[in-house]
Design a protein around this motif. Structure first.
Motif, PDB file in Angstrom:
ATOM      1  N   VAL A  81       6.761   0.322  18.419  1.00 45.61           N
ATOM      2  CA  VAL A  81       6.273   0.730  19.731  1.00 45.61           C
ATOM      3  C   VAL A  81       7.277   1.740  20.278  1.00 45.61           C
ATOM      4  O   VAL A  81       8.364   1.373  20.713  1.00 45.61           O
ATOM      5  N   VAL A  82       6.942   2.989  20.178  1.00 49.32           N
ATOM      6  CA  VAL A  82       7.770   4.140  20.551  1.00 49.32           C
ATOM      7  C   VAL A  82       9.124   4.030  19.858  1.00 49.32           C
ATOM      8  O   VAL A  82       9.199   4.139  18.647  1.00 49.32           O
ATOM      9  N   ASP A  83      10.205   3.789  20.604  1.00 49.26           N
ATOM     10  CA  ASP A  83      11.531   3.746  19.981  1.00 49.26           C
ATOM     11  C   ASP A  83      11.978   2.326  19.635  1.00 49.26           C
ATOM     12  O   ASP A  83      13.094   2.118  19.200  1.00 49.26           O
ATOM     13  N   MET A  84      11.081   1.351  19.797  1.00 50.35           N
ATOM     14  CA  MET A  84      11.405  -0.029  19.419  1.00 50.35           C
ATOM     15  C   MET A  84      10.823  -0.320  18.045  1.00 50.35           C
ATOM     16  O   MET A  84       9.668   0.004  17.773  1.00 50.35           O
ATOM     17  N   LEU A  85      11.622  -0.919  17.187  1.00 51.01           N
ATOM     18  CA  LEU A  85      11.176  -1.291  15.848  1.00 51.01           C
ATOM     19  C   LEU A  85      11.670  -2.704  15.576  1.00 51.01           C
ATOM     20  O   LEU A  85      12.878  -2.955  15.589  1.00 51.01           O
ATOM     21  N   ILE A  86      10.728  -3.617  15.344  1.00 50.78           N
ATOM     22  CA  ILE A  86      11.074  -5.014  15.106  1.00 50.78           C
ATOM     23  C   ILE A  86      10.414  -5.454  13.807  1.00 50.78           C
ATOM     24  O   ILE A  86       9.209  -5.261  13.618  1.00 50.78           O
ATOM     25  N   GLU A  87      11.219  -6.020  12.903  1.00 48.57           N
ATOM     26  CA  GLU A  87      10.698  -6.569  11.657  1.00 48.57           C
ATOM     27  C   GLU A  87      10.888  -8.074  11.658  1.00 48.57           C
ATOM     28  O   GLU A  87      11.945  -8.577  12.043  1.00 48.57           O
ATOM     29  N   SER A  88       9.855  -8.786  11.194  1.00 45.88           N
ATOM     30  CA  SER A  88       9.947 -10.236  11.076  1.00 45.88           C
ATOM     31  C   SER A  88      10.873 -10.605   9.923  1.00 45.88           C
ATOM     32  O   SER A  88      11.201  -9.774   9.076  1.00 45.88           O
ATOM     33  N   GLU A  89      11.241 -11.851   9.883  1.00 44.69           N
ATOM     34  CA  GLU A  89      11.964 -12.380   8.731  1.00 44.69           C
ATOM     35  C   GLU A  89      11.000 -12.345   7.542  1.00 44.69           C
ATOM     36  O   GLU A  89       9.856 -12.799   7.657  1.00 44.69           O
ATOM     37  N   PRO A  90      11.377 -11.807   6.391  1.00 41.33           N
ATOM     38  CA  PRO A  90      10.473 -11.754   5.238  1.00 41.33           C
ATOM     39  C   PRO A  90      10.084 -13.153   4.754  1.00 41.33           C
ATOM     40  O   PRO A  90      10.890 -14.082   4.816  1.00 41.33           O
ATOM     41  N   VAL A  91       8.843 -13.284   4.296  1.00 40.17           N
ATOM     42  CA  VAL A  91       8.353 -14.531   3.703  1.00 40.17           C
ATOM     43  C   VAL A  91       8.119 -14.256   2.222  1.00 40.17           C
ATOM     44  O   VAL A  91       7.418 -13.299   1.861  1.00 40.17           O
ATOM     45  N   PHE A  92       8.709 -15.085   1.356  1.00 39.16           N
ATOM     46  CA  PHE A  92       8.647 -14.864  -0.094  1.00 39.16           C
ATOM     47  C   PHE A  92       7.572 -15.747  -0.726  1.00 39.16           C
ATOM     48  O   PHE A  92       7.483 -16.935  -0.435  1.00 39.16           O
ATOM     49  N   PHE A  93       6.765 -15.132  -1.584  1.00 41.20           N
ATOM     50  CA  PHE A  93       5.752 -15.831  -2.369  1.00 41.20           C
ATOM     51  C   PHE A  93       6.139 -15.655  -3.838  1.00 41.20           C
ATOM     52  O   PHE A  93       5.989 -14.560  -4.399  1.00 41.20           O
ATOM     53  N   PRO A  94       6.663 -16.706  -4.485  1.00 38.20           N
ATOM     54  CA  PRO A  94       7.159 -16.580  -5.864  1.00 38.20           C
ATOM     55  C   PRO A  94       6.043 -16.442  -6.889  1.00 38.20           C
ATOM     56  O   PRO A  94       4.904 -16.845  -6.657  1.00 38.20           O
ATOM     57  N   GLU A  95       6.404 -15.845  -8.020  1.00 39.32           N
ATOM     58  CA  GLU A  95       5.568 -15.792  -9.224  1.00 39.32           C
ATOM     59  C   GLU A  95       4.156 -15.285  -8.966  1.00 39.32           C
ATOM     60  O   GLU A  95       3.167 -15.880  -9.396  1.00 39.32           O
ATOM     61  N   THR A  96       4.057 -14.149  -8.274  1.00 36.74           N
ATOM     62  CA  THR A  96       2.746 -13.546  -8.047  1.00 36.74           C
ATOM     63  C   THR A  96       2.897 -12.053  -7.809  1.00 36.74           C
ATOM     64  O   THR A  96       3.945 -11.588  -7.380  1.00 36.74           O
ATOM     65  N   ASP A  97       1.839 -11.318  -8.103  1.00 34.49           N
ATOM     66  CA  ASP A  97       1.752  -9.919  -7.713  1.00 34.49           C
ATOM     67  C   ASP A  97       0.471  -9.685  -6.917  1.00 34.49           C
ATOM     68  O   ASP A  97       0.107  -8.566  -6.615  1.00 34.49           O
ATOM     69  N   THR A  98      -0.227 -10.791  -6.561  1.00 35.29           N
ATOM     70  CA  THR A  98      -1.483 -10.726  -5.813  1.00 35.29           C
ATOM     71  C   THR A  98      -1.403 -11.638  -4.599  1.00 35.29           C
ATOM     72  O   THR A  98      -0.992 -12.787  -4.708  1.00 35.29           O
ATOM     73  N   LEU A  99      -1.810 -11.105  -3.431  1.00 32.55           N
ATOM     74  CA  LEU A  99      -1.806 -11.878  -2.191  1.00 32.55           C
ATOM     75  C   LEU A  99      -3.082 -11.630  -1.408  1.00 32.55           C
ATOM     76  O   LEU A  99      -3.697 -10.564  -1.511  1.00 32.55           O
ATOM     77  N   THR A 100      -3.440 -12.607  -0.602  1.00 31.87           N
ATOM     78  CA  THR A 100      -4.476 -12.425   0.409  1.00 31.87           C
ATOM     79  C   THR A 100      -3.757 -12.143   1.720  1.00 31.87           C
ATOM     80  O   THR A 100      -2.816 -12.851   2.079  1.00 31.87           O
ATOM     81  N   LEU A 101      -4.181 -11.093   2.398  1.00 34.33           N
ATOM     82  CA  LEU A 101      -3.608 -10.707   3.684  1.00 34.33           C
ATOM     83  C   LEU A 101      -4.695 -10.790   4.743  1.00 34.33           C
ATOM     84  O   LEU A 101      -5.854 -10.480   4.465  1.00 34.33           O
ATOM     85  N   CYS A 102      -4.314 -11.172   5.961  1.00 30.58           N
ATOM     86  CA  CYS A 102      -5.306 -11.321   7.024  1.00 30.58           C
ATOM     87  C   CYS A 102      -4.698 -10.912   8.360  1.00 30.58           C
ATOM     88  O   CYS A 102      -3.536 -11.219   8.642  1.00 30.58           O
ATOM     89  N   ILE A 103      -5.494 -10.222   9.168  1.00 26.59           N
ATOM     90  CA  ILE A 103      -5.158  -9.925  10.558  1.00 26.59           C
ATOM     91  C   ILE A 103      -6.255 -10.531  11.415  1.00 26.59           C
ATOM     92  O   ILE A 103      -7.439 -10.211  11.237  1.00 26.59           O
ATOM     93  N   LYS A 104      -5.874 -11.433  12.321  1.00 21.71           N
ATOM     94  CA  LYS A 104      -6.812 -12.037  13.262  1.00 21.71           C
ATOM     95  C   LYS A 104      -6.574 -11.399  14.625  1.00 21.71           C
ATOM     96  O   LYS A 104      -5.450 -11.443  15.144  1.00 21.71           O
ATOM     97  N   ALA A 105      -7.625 -10.814  15.187  1.00 23.75           N
ATOM     98  CA  ALA A 105      -7.507 -10.129  16.472  1.00 23.75           C
ATOM     99  C   ALA A 105      -8.266 -10.892  17.542  1.00 23.75           C
ATOM    100  O   ALA A 105      -9.394 -11.337  17.311  1.00 23.75           O
ATOM    101  N   ASN A 106      -7.634 -11.042  18.712  1.00 24.90           N
ATOM    102  CA  ASN A 106      -8.336 -11.530  19.890  1.00 24.90           C
ATOM    103  C   ASN A 106      -7.911 -10.663  21.071  1.00 24.90           C
ATOM    104  O   ASN A 106      -7.225  -9.659  20.884  1.00 24.90           O
ATOM    105  N   ARG A 107      -8.302 -11.025  22.281  1.00 23.74           N
ATOM    106  CA  ARG A 107      -8.008 -10.177  23.442  1.00 23.74           C
ATOM    107  C   ARG A 107      -6.518  -9.966  23.700  1.00 23.74           C
ATOM    108  O   ARG A 107      -6.116  -8.923  24.197  1.00 23.74           O
TER     109      ARG A 107
END
Length: 169
Positions: A81-107
């Motif tokens: 957001v403009v000059d702010m940059l925030i990264e979450s703590e990474p979450v590791f999923f072992p022994e895979t090269d395939t993931l399901t990703l999801c974005i849930k949007a509400n108001r």
């Protein structure tokens, strides 16, 4: 930068990032209402990062991205957001090269999730809808796009990109 085949779409990463005013590797749809879920299954190869984004401008966007690490995948939520940059703590999923990703949007917020196929999704983080709204920015009118992206020296194969209304809407 992209190829369609019978098993989905393949995005080839470029050096451009979503933070720049350059052509990035992106495939998406305009967000037309608040209560929607966006889901994909992605297989990643190479040394870049790929995933999903809620994109308004190069200065206002959220990225849920995966990178290959130690025989698995590491997923991070990045909020710009403009000059702010925030990264979450990474979450590791072992022994895979395939993931399901999801974005849930509400108001009020976007909720970002990831997981291995057949396993329960893990929440990676959230982001406020307000910070990506037209009212918070100068001279914008397009609204947000939600889509798939790839950056760096990688190839991301997306099996599907599903947009659905949640059961409780």
């Amino acid at each position: 930068k992209y190829t369609f085949d019978k098993s989905g779409v393949i995005l080839r990463g470029s050096e451009a990032t979503l933070d720049e005013l350059k052509t990035v590797t992106f495939f998406g749809v305009r967000q037309q209402q608040f209560g929607l879920n966006y889901t994909t299954e992605m297989t990643l190869s190479g040394d870049g990062k790929a995933g999903m984004t809620v994109f308004h401008t190069n200065e206002h966007h959220y990225e849920l991205f995966a990178e290959r690490k130690n025989g698995g995948m590491e997923v991070t939520l990045r909020r710009r957001v403009v000059d702010m940059l925030i990264e979450s703590e990474p979450v590791f999923f072992p022994e895979t090269d395939t993931l399901t990703l999801c974005i849930k949007a509400n108001r009020l917020r976007y909720t970002f999730l990831a997981g291995k196929a057949g396993e329960e999704m893990k929440e990676i983080g959230t982001g406020s809808t307000q910070l990506l709204s037209t009212e918070c920015m100068n001279c914008t009118f397009t609204g947000c796009f939600v889509g798939l992206t790839a950056q760096g020296d990688c190839e991301a194969k997306y099996r599907y990109f599903d947009v659905s209304v949640p059961a409780n809407e």
